[in-house]
Enzyme design. Sequence first.
Site, PDB file in Angstrom:
ATOM      1  N   TYR A  49      31.167 -36.285   8.104  1.00  0.00           N
ATOM      2  CA  TYR A  49      31.357 -36.043   9.812  1.00  0.00           C
ATOM      3  C   TYR A  49      32.025 -37.158  10.114  1.00  0.00           C
ATOM      4  O   TYR A  49      32.177 -37.073  11.705  1.00  0.00           O
ATOM      5  CB  TYR A  49      29.694 -36.268  10.113  1.00  0.00           C
ATOM      6  N   HIS A 107      26.732 -34.629  -1.268  1.00  0.00           N
ATOM      7  CA  HIS A 107      26.973 -33.833  -0.363  1.00  0.00           C
ATOM      8  C   HIS A 107      27.321 -32.254  -0.813  1.00  0.00           C
ATOM      9  O   HIS A 107      26.970 -31.363  -0.242  1.00  0.00           O
ATOM     10  CB  HIS A 107      28.132 -33.934   0.492  1.00  0.00           C
TER      11      HIS A 107
HETATM   12  N1  LIG Z   1      24.312 -30.778   4.061  1.00  0.00           N
HETATM   13  C1  LIG Z   1      25.258 -29.902   4.752  1.00  0.00           C
HETATM   14  O1  LIG Z   1      26.137 -29.100   3.680  1.00  0.00           O
HETATM   15  C2  LIG Z   1      25.044 -29.683   5.900  1.00  0.00           C
HETATM   16  C3  LIG Z   1      25.767 -28.370   6.708  1.00  0.00           C
HETATM   17  C4  LIG Z   1      25.423 -28.443   8.077  1.00  0.00           C
HETATM   18  C5  LIG Z   1      24.948 -29.196   8.613  1.00  0.00           C
HETATM   19  N2  LIG Z   1      24.056 -30.053   8.150  1.00  0.00           N
HETATM   20  C6  LIG Z   1      23.165 -31.009   8.759  1.00  0.00           C
HETATM   21  O2  LIG Z   1      22.178 -30.143   9.664  1.00  0.00           O
HETATM   22  C7  LIG Z   1      22.403 -30.328  10.908  1.00  0.00           C
HETATM   23  C8  LIG Z   1      21.781 -29.122  11.926  1.00  0.00           C
HETATM   24  O3  LIG Z   1      22.684 -27.913  11.465  1.00  0.00           O
HETATM   25  P1  LIG Z   1      24.195 -27.716  12.641  1.00  0.00           P
HETATM   26  O4  LIG Z   1      24.504 -28.796  13.252  1.00  0.00           O
HETATM   27  O5  LIG Z   1      24.980 -27.048  11.877  1.00  0.00           O
HETATM   28  O6  LIG Z   1      23.523 -26.391  13.316  1.00  0.00           O
HETATM   29  P2  LIG Z   1      22.138 -26.163  14.032  1.00  0.00           P
HETATM   30  O7  LIG Z   1      21.118 -27.283  14.079  1.00  0.00           O
HETATM   31  O8  LIG Z   1      21.810 -24.736  13.405  1.00  0.00           O
HETATM   32  O9  LIG Z   1      22.634 -25.605  15.421  1.00  0.00           O
HETATM   33  C9  LIG Z   1      23.415 -26.468  16.373  1.00  0.00           C
HETATM   34  C10 LIG Z   1      23.838 -25.425  17.695  1.00  0.00           C
HETATM   35  O10 LIG Z   1      22.386 -24.942  18.398  1.00  0.00           O
HETATM   36  C11 LIG Z   1      22.501 -25.431  19.595  1.00  0.00           C
HETATM   37  N3  LIG Z   1      20.996 -25.583  20.162  1.00  0.00           N
HETATM   38  C12 LIG Z   1      20.576 -26.873  19.651  1.00  0.00           C
HETATM   39  N4  LIG Z   1      19.111 -26.640  20.140  1.00  0.00           N
HETATM   40  C13 LIG Z   1      19.151 -25.689  20.794  1.00  0.00           C
HETATM   41  C14 LIG Z   1      18.137 -25.262  21.689  1.00  0.00           C
HETATM   42  N5  LIG Z   1      16.881 -25.791  21.677  1.00  0.00           N
HETATM   43  N6  LIG Z   1      18.388 -24.054  22.344  1.00  0.00           N
HETATM   44  C15 LIG Z   1      19.555 -23.398  22.356  1.00  0.00           C
HETATM   45  N7  LIG Z   1      20.641 -23.920  21.418  1.00  0.00           N
HETATM   46  C16 LIG Z   1      20.316 -24.979  20.908  1.00  0.00           C
HETATM   47  C17 LIG Z   1      23.589 -26.441  19.572  1.00  0.00           C
HETATM   48  O11 LIG Z   1      24.324 -26.677  20.920  1.00  0.00           O
HETATM   49  P3  LIG Z   1      24.289 -27.964  21.885  1.00  0.00           P
HETATM   50  O12 LIG Z   1      24.481 -29.188  20.826  1.00  0.00           O
HETATM   51  O13 LIG Z   1      25.359 -27.465  22.882  1.00  0.00           O
HETATM   52  O14 LIG Z   1      23.040 -27.967  22.557  1.00  0.00           O
HETATM   53  C18 LIG Z   1      24.433 -26.062  18.465  1.00  0.00           C
HETATM   54  O15 LIG Z   1      25.286 -25.260  19.038  1.00  0.00           O
HETATM   55  C19 LIG Z   1      23.758 -31.008  11.283  1.00  0.00           C
HETATM   56  O16 LIG Z   1      23.921 -31.535  12.500  1.00  0.00           O
HETATM   57  C20 LIG Z   1      24.009 -31.954  10.118  1.00  0.00           C
HETATM   58  O17 LIG Z   1      23.242 -33.093  10.067  1.00  0.00           O
HETATM   59  C21 LIG Z   1      24.211 -30.251   6.846  1.00  0.00           C
END
Ligand SMILES: NC(=O)c1ccc[n+]([C@@H]2O[C@H](COP(=O)([O-])OP(=O)(O)OC[C@H]3O[C@@H](n4cnc5c(N)ncnc54)[C@H](OP(=O)(O)O)[C@@H]3O)[C@@H](O)[C@H]2O)c1
Length: 288
Positions: A49, A107
């Site tokens: 990231y 990862h």
């Molecule tokens: N290990 C891996 O391979 C891997 C892969 C992907 C992700 N991750 C981890 O998992 C974390 C979460 O996954 P992600 O970031 O991919 O996606 P996510 O948490 O599923 O979704 C984030 C999205 O949802 C929106 N959002 C968040 N809270 C909300 C709410 N209460 N109401 C409406 N919309 C909302 C955010 O918009 P806004 O920001 O504009 O509010 C953003 O567009 C990552 O940040 C990372 O740390 C790990």
Amino acid sequence: MKTIELANGVKMPMTGFGVYRIKPGEDTKQAVLDALKNGYRAIDTAAAYMNEGDVAAAIKESGVPRDQVFVTSKLWLQDYGEEAAQKEINRVLAATGLDYFDLYLLHQPLADYYGTWRGLEQAYRDGKLKAIGVANFTPGVVLDLMMNNEIAPMVDQIELHPYYQQAENVKWLQDHQIVVESWGPFVNGQGGIFTNPVLTKIAAAHDKTVAQIILAWLLQRNIVIIPKSVHEARMQQNLGSEDIQLTADEMKAIAGLDQGHSAFDWNIMDNFNNPAMIKVLNDARVHD
Ligand SMILES: NC(=O)c1ccc[n+]([C@@H]2O[C@H](COP(=O)([O-])OP(=O)(O)OC[C@H]3O[C@@H](n4cnc5c(N)ncnc54)[C@H](OP(=O)(O)O)[C@@H]3O)[C@@H](O)[C@H]2O)c1
């Protein structure tokens, strides 16, 4: 804030804050400062990231003591290998001033993950990592790793949301004392998740948002959550799911939303036979 105990006794917060896709630099620093101000005490970052340093800077600036924040990071393929892994861990700890990671994950289940795991085991024994685990590993690969090394992964961070539930994988991991952590709980906002009729109906019944219902559904199955948002109101919302109790019927209705496959073509867990993706992941360089 609820915690869950890892196999080595370390207590991990059930709710954390993910920083994937937040722009490195001021944006990440501000988001983490806001998250800490609103009560988050666990941050999920990764070398890939490119914002581990911004997370560390925000923790320092927040005034919250280091030992009260559970920091997770992940090693990218570029630094896989027993010695390379230890070198990168030493580099990132020195560069960020974090001293140690509370949890450190492989990862991806690619390249030399056996040698790399032994590098993590050594850094764990040296006290630089308080707990170690994996991300995107299927149970079969986890078991093979466990059977050929000394320390079993304590966490597996995998894609989990209403459209991709991996119920059997979750059960296997939990039955083997591996804490399951969900990434992408909101499918990164795709697939109409926030307007899904089943989720909207349950949300209305509890006077909560769809986001909170999804997080409650995960927490109720003992799954750690790390939702990402750059908006403070949503950060607060996403912290408010620990006290929601869904009924058995509601849990069953959400189980019915499973589509049985990943929502992302780059998720190696569900695209392991895609040579183009294996190449993209192996080619990616995340630091000099
Ligand atoms: N290990 C891996 O391979 C891997 C892969 C992907 C992700 N991750 C981890 O998992 C974390 C979460 O996954 P992600 O970031 O991919 O996606 P996510 O948490 O599923 O979704 C984030 C999205 O949802 C929106 N959002 C968040 N809270 C909300 C709410 N209460 N109401 C409406 N919309 C909302 C955010 O918009 P806004 O920001 O504009 O509010 C953003 O567009 C990552 O940040 C990372 O740390 C790990």
